[in-house]
Design a protein around this motif. Sequence first.
Motif, short mmCIF file in Angstrom:
data_model
loop_
_atom_site.label_atom_id
_atom_site.label_comp_id
_atom_site.label_asym_id
_atom_site.label_seq_id
_atom_site.Cartn_x
_atom_site.Cartn_y
_atom_site.Cartn_z
N VAL A 98 44.97 32.25 47.22
CA VAL A 98 46.31 32.74 46.95
C VAL A 98 46.26 34.26 47.05
O VAL A 98 45.23 34.87 46.74
CB VAL A 98 46.84 32.25 45.59
CG1 VAL A 98 47.03 30.74 45.59
CG2 VAL A 98 45.95 32.68 44.45
N PRO A 99 47.33 34.90 47.53
CA PRO A 99 47.28 36.33 47.86
C PRO A 99 46.75 37.24 46.75
O PRO A 99 45.97 38.15 47.03
CB PRO A 99 48.74 36.66 48.20
CG PRO A 99 49.28 35.37 48.73
CD PRO A 99 48.61 34.30 47.91
N GLU A 100 47.11 36.98 45.51
CA GLU A 100 46.66 37.90 44.44
C GLU A 100 45.14 37.84 44.22
O GLU A 100 44.56 38.77 43.66
CB GLU A 100 47.41 37.66 43.13
CG GLU A 100 47.28 36.27 42.57
CD GLU A 100 48.37 35.30 43.02
OE1 GLU A 100 48.52 34.28 42.34
OE2 GLU A 100 49.05 35.56 44.03
N LEU A 101 44.48 36.78 44.69
CA LEU A 101 43.04 36.68 44.49
C LEU A 101 42.23 37.28 45.64
O LEU A 101 41.00 37.29 45.59
CB LEU A 101 42.64 35.22 44.27
CG LEU A 101 43.19 34.60 42.99
CD1 LEU A 101 42.77 33.15 42.87
CD2 LEU A 101 42.77 35.40 41.77
N LEU A 102 42.92 37.82 46.64
CA LEU A 102 42.21 38.53 47.70
C LEU A 102 41.52 39.78 47.16
O LEU A 102 40.51 40.22 47.68
CB LEU A 102 43.16 38.89 48.84
CG LEU A 102 43.65 37.70 49.67
CD1 LEU A 102 44.77 38.13 50.60
CD2 LEU A 102 42.51 37.06 50.44
N ASP A 103 42.07 40.33 46.09
CA ASP A 103 41.47 41.48 45.42
C ASP A 103 40.59 40.95 44.29
O ASP A 103 41.09 40.35 43.33
CB ASP A 103 42.55 42.41 44.86
CG ASP A 103 42.00 43.68 44.27
OD1 ASP A 103 40.78 43.75 43.97
OD2 ASP A 103 42.78 44.62 44.09
N GLU A 104 39.28 41.15 44.40
CA GLU A 104 38.34 40.61 43.43
C GLU A 104 38.59 41.12 42.01
O GLU A 104 38.18 40.49 41.04
CB GLU A 104 36.91 40.91 43.86
CG GLU A 104 36.48 40.10 45.07
CD GLU A 104 35.05 40.37 45.49
OE1 GLU A 104 34.28 40.94 44.70
OE2 GLU A 104 34.71 39.99 46.62
N LYS A 105 39.29 42.24 41.87
CA LYS A 105 39.61 42.76 40.54
C LYS A 105 40.53 41.82 39.78
O LYS A 105 40.61 41.89 38.56
CB LYS A 105 40.25 44.15 40.64
CG LYS A 105 39.28 45.24 41.11
CD LYS A 105 39.94 46.59 41.12
CE LYS A 105 40.84 46.63 42.35
NZ LYS A 105 41.45 47.92 42.62
N ASN A 106 41.24 40.95 40.49
CA ASN A 106 42.18 40.03 39.85
C ASN A 106 41.52 38.72 39.41
O ASN A 106 42.18 37.87 38.81
CB ASN A 106 43.34 39.72 40.80
CG ASN A 106 44.18 40.95 41.07
OD1 ASN A 106 44.30 41.83 40.22
ND2 ASN A 106 44.74 41.04 42.25
N TRP A 107 40.24 38.55 39.69
CA TRP A 107 39.54 37.33 39.31
C TRP A 107 39.18 37.36 37.83
O TRP A 107 38.77 38.39 37.30
CB TRP A 107 38.26 37.17 40.12
CG TRP A 107 38.51 36.70 41.52
CD1 TRP A 107 39.19 37.37 42.49
CD2 TRP A 107 38.08 35.47 42.09
NE1 TRP A 107 39.22 36.61 43.65
CE2 TRP A 107 38.54 35.45 43.42
CE3 TRP A 107 37.35 34.40 41.62
CZ2 TRP A 107 38.29 34.38 44.28
CZ3 TRP A 107 37.10 33.35 42.47
CH2 TRP A 107 37.58 33.35 43.78
N THR A 108 39.32 36.21 37.19
CA THR A 108 38.89 36.05 35.80
C THR A 108 37.83 34.96 35.76
O THR A 108 37.49 34.37 36.79
CB THR A 108 40.09 35.64 34.91
OG1 THR A 108 40.50 34.32 35.28
CG2 THR A 108 41.26 36.61 35.04
N GLU A 109 37.33 34.68 34.58
CA GLU A 109 36.36 33.59 34.43
C GLU A 109 36.97 32.26 34.88
O GLU A 109 36.26 31.39 35.38
CB GLU A 109 35.90 33.49 32.97
CG GLU A 109 35.00 34.62 32.56
CD GLU A 109 34.52 34.50 31.12
OE1 GLU A 109 34.59 33.39 30.55
OE2 GLU A 109 34.09 35.52 30.58
N ARG A 110 38.27 32.10 34.71
CA ARG A 110 38.94 30.86 35.11
C ARG A 110 38.77 30.62 36.61
O ARG A 110 38.37 29.53 37.02
CB ARG A 110 40.44 30.93 34.76
CG ARG A 110 41.23 29.73 35.25
CD ARG A 110 42.75 29.90 35.01
NE ARG A 110 43.47 28.76 35.52
CZ ARG A 110 43.90 28.62 36.78
NH1 ARG A 110 43.69 29.59 37.66
NH2 ARG A 110 44.53 27.54 37.17
#
Length: 106
Positions: free
Chosen positions: A13-25
């Motif tokens: 999904v587009p917002e996850l292209l930036d690794e800074k937006n990744w969480t443990e989930r």
Amino acid sequence: MEKKQFLYMLKLVPELLDEKNWTERETAIIGEHFCALEKLIEEDKLIMAGRTQNKDDTTFGIAILQVDTEEEARYLMENDPAVAKKVMTAELFPYKVALYNPRFTI
């Protein structure tokens, strides 16, 4: 009955292209995704899977299945944890491996 092959293409999904937006989930879901693909190998339903190595909006992954029906392929794609939990989107295509080189190793 001869098995059929299908390819499903996965995109983050587009917002996850930036690794800074990744969480443990998201990290946990990708782990579940990988385990689900390994299970499909054990069940002789997955020919191969992989992803492009670029880190932009053109990146994508593929899974190539060999199953009895399109319905089964669609079910497996839609129940892939990354798809079901909305970390990735997926699109299914009829597919047929034309050539394969068994001398390559991964």
